[in-house]
Write a protein that holds these residues in place. Structure first.
Motif, PDB file in Angstrom:
ATOM      1  N   ASP A   1       1.016  -6.562 -11.785  1.00  0.00           N
ATOM      2  CA  ASP A   1      -0.084  -7.429 -12.195  1.00  0.00           C
ATOM      3  C   ASP A   1      -0.704  -8.183 -11.026  1.00  0.00           C
ATOM      4  O   ASP A   1      -1.882  -8.530 -11.070  1.00  0.00           O
ATOM      5  N   LYS A   2       0.074  -8.411  -9.981  1.00  0.00           N
ATOM      6  CA  LYS A   2      -0.373  -9.256  -8.879  1.00  0.00           C
ATOM      7  C   LYS A   2      -1.039  -8.510  -7.734  1.00  0.00           C
ATOM      8  O   LYS A   2      -1.920  -9.037  -7.080  1.00  0.00           O
ATOM      9  N   ASP A   3      -0.582  -7.305  -7.451  1.00  0.00           N
ATOM     10  CA  ASP A   3      -1.028  -6.610  -6.254  1.00  0.00           C
ATOM     11  C   ASP A   3      -2.059  -5.535  -6.586  1.00  0.00           C
ATOM     12  O   ASP A   3      -1.826  -4.684  -7.453  1.00  0.00           O
ATOM     13  N   VAL A   4      -3.181  -5.524  -5.878  1.00  0.00           N
ATOM     14  CA  VAL A   4      -4.260  -4.581  -6.138  1.00  0.00           C
ATOM     15  C   VAL A   4      -3.811  -3.139  -5.892  1.00  0.00           C
ATOM     16  O   VAL A   4      -4.215  -2.225  -6.624  1.00  0.00           O
ATOM     17  N   TYR A   5      -2.969  -2.931  -4.893  1.00  0.00           N
ATOM     18  CA  TYR A   5      -2.503  -1.570  -4.598  1.00  0.00           C
ATOM     19  C   TYR A   5      -1.562  -1.062  -5.685  1.00  0.00           C
ATOM     20  O   TYR A   5      -1.696   0.064  -6.157  1.00  0.00           O
ATOM     21  N   ILE A   6      -0.608  -1.874  -6.079  1.00  0.00           N
ATOM     22  CA  ILE A   6       0.377  -1.465  -7.089  1.00  0.00           C
ATOM     23  C   ILE A   6      -0.306  -1.300  -8.454  1.00  0.00           C
ATOM     24  O   ILE A   6       0.001  -0.383  -9.209  1.00  0.00           O
ATOM     25  N   ARG A   7      -1.250  -2.158  -8.734  1.00  0.00           N
ATOM     26  CA  ARG A   7      -1.944  -2.103 -10.022  1.00  0.00           C
ATOM     27  C   ARG A   7      -2.676  -0.762 -10.207  1.00  0.00           C
ATOM     28  O   ARG A   7      -2.746  -0.228 -11.314  1.00  0.00           O
ATOM     29  N   TYR A   8      -3.180  -0.189  -9.121  1.00  0.00           N
ATOM     30  CA  TYR A   8      -3.961   1.047  -9.206  1.00  0.00           C
ATOM     31  C   TYR A   8      -3.157   2.215  -9.804  1.00  0.00           C
ATOM     32  O   TYR A   8      -3.587   2.786 -10.808  1.00  0.00           O
TER      33      TYR A   8
ATOM     34  N   LYS B   1       0.830  -1.196   0.000  1.00  0.00           N
ATOM     35  CA  LYS B   1       0.000   0.000   0.000  1.00  0.00           C
ATOM     36  C   LYS B   1       0.870   1.254   0.000  1.00  0.00           C
ATOM     37  O   LYS B   1       0.630   2.191  -0.765  1.00  0.00           O
ATOM     38  N   LEU B   2       1.904   1.281   0.836  1.00  0.00           N
ATOM     39  CA  LEU B   2       2.768   2.454   0.918  1.00  0.00           C
ATOM     40  C   LEU B   2       3.593   2.635  -0.357  1.00  0.00           C
ATOM     41  O   LEU B   2       3.798   3.766  -0.812  1.00  0.00           O
ATOM     42  N   ILE B   3       4.042   1.556  -0.938  1.00  0.00           N
ATOM     43  CA  ILE B   3       4.776   1.657  -2.206  1.00  0.00           C
ATOM     44  C   ILE B   3       3.852   2.216  -3.292  1.00  0.00           C
ATOM     45  O   ILE B   3       4.244   3.085  -4.075  1.00  0.00           O
ATOM     46  N   ALA B   4       2.622   1.734  -3.325  1.00  0.00           N
ATOM     47  CA  ALA B   4       1.662   2.233  -4.311  1.00  0.00           C
ATOM     48  C   ALA B   4       1.343   3.706  -4.063  1.00  0.00           C
ATOM     49  O   ALA B   4       1.211   4.482  -5.014  1.00  0.00           O
TER      50      ALA B   4
END
Length: 189
Positions: free
Chosen positions: A132-139, A102-105
């Motif tokens: 592709d895998k993480d909902v936070y990073i994908r956003y 979450k913080l990285i995103a």
């Protein structure tokens, strides 16, 4: 500050954060960071007590999230810089962080809001397949893609509809992203 006092303050911080009392958090964090420094765990080392490193990481994560809610991008960036070595040791520190992705995103969103596309992509390269895998990073990855494509309707929907935002912290960036759709660069606060 004694060990018991430190633990009490750390619990107070967690309670204040859970209660969304971000002003109180901002007052509790500096003395806790001083103690982390005195305990030589503000910068993690393999020789450090791994249990204390988990506590230190959690305190710094609350600091970063508090900075988000207080809309202080400089403070947020400092906390992220302090968290980077903890995340580099994530295989050693247990329990694992529930806030790391979450913080990285959120950092990616900050870079996007500042129109710092080069740093955005540099940071993204370090994440391997997480986009592709993480909902936070994908956003933030999808927002950046849609901005580059000129698909402003998709950006608008993703930033204004609560069901599209992966966590409440991400909604703070909605105004900035919308301003970027109009071609103006806007700051976070």
């Amino acid at each position: 500050m004694s060990q018991k006092s430190f633990e009490t303050r750390a619990r107070e911080l967690a309670s204040a954060f859970a209660a969304k009392d971000y002003e109180r958090c901002s007052h509790l964090l500096p003395p806790l960071k001083v103690v982390l420094s005195q305990l030589n765990i503000l910068v993690p080392l393999l020789s450090s007590d791994l249990g204390l490193l988990a506590v230190a990481r959690d305190i710094l994560e609350i600091g970063a999230l508090t900075a988000i809610f207080l809309r202080d991008d400089l403070l947020f960036s400092r906390y992220i810089a302090q968290l980077s070595p903890f995340y580099a040791m994530k295989d050693k520190i247990h329990p694992p962080s529930s806030n790391e992705k979450k913080l990285i995103a959120l950092r990616l969103l900050l870079l996007l809001s500042k129109n710092d596309i080069a740093e955005f992509h540099t940071e993204l390269e370090t994440l391997e397949d997480e986009a592709d895998k993480d909902v936070y990073i994908r956003y933030p990855v999808m927002l950046e893609r849609w901005l580059m494509e000129g698909s402003y309707d998709k950006v608008w929907k993703a930033t204004t509809q609560r069901s599209e935002v992966p966590a409440e912290e991400f909604a703070i960036f909605a105004d900035v992203s919308i301003a970027n759709c109009g071609g103006t660069q806007n700051r976070w606060y």
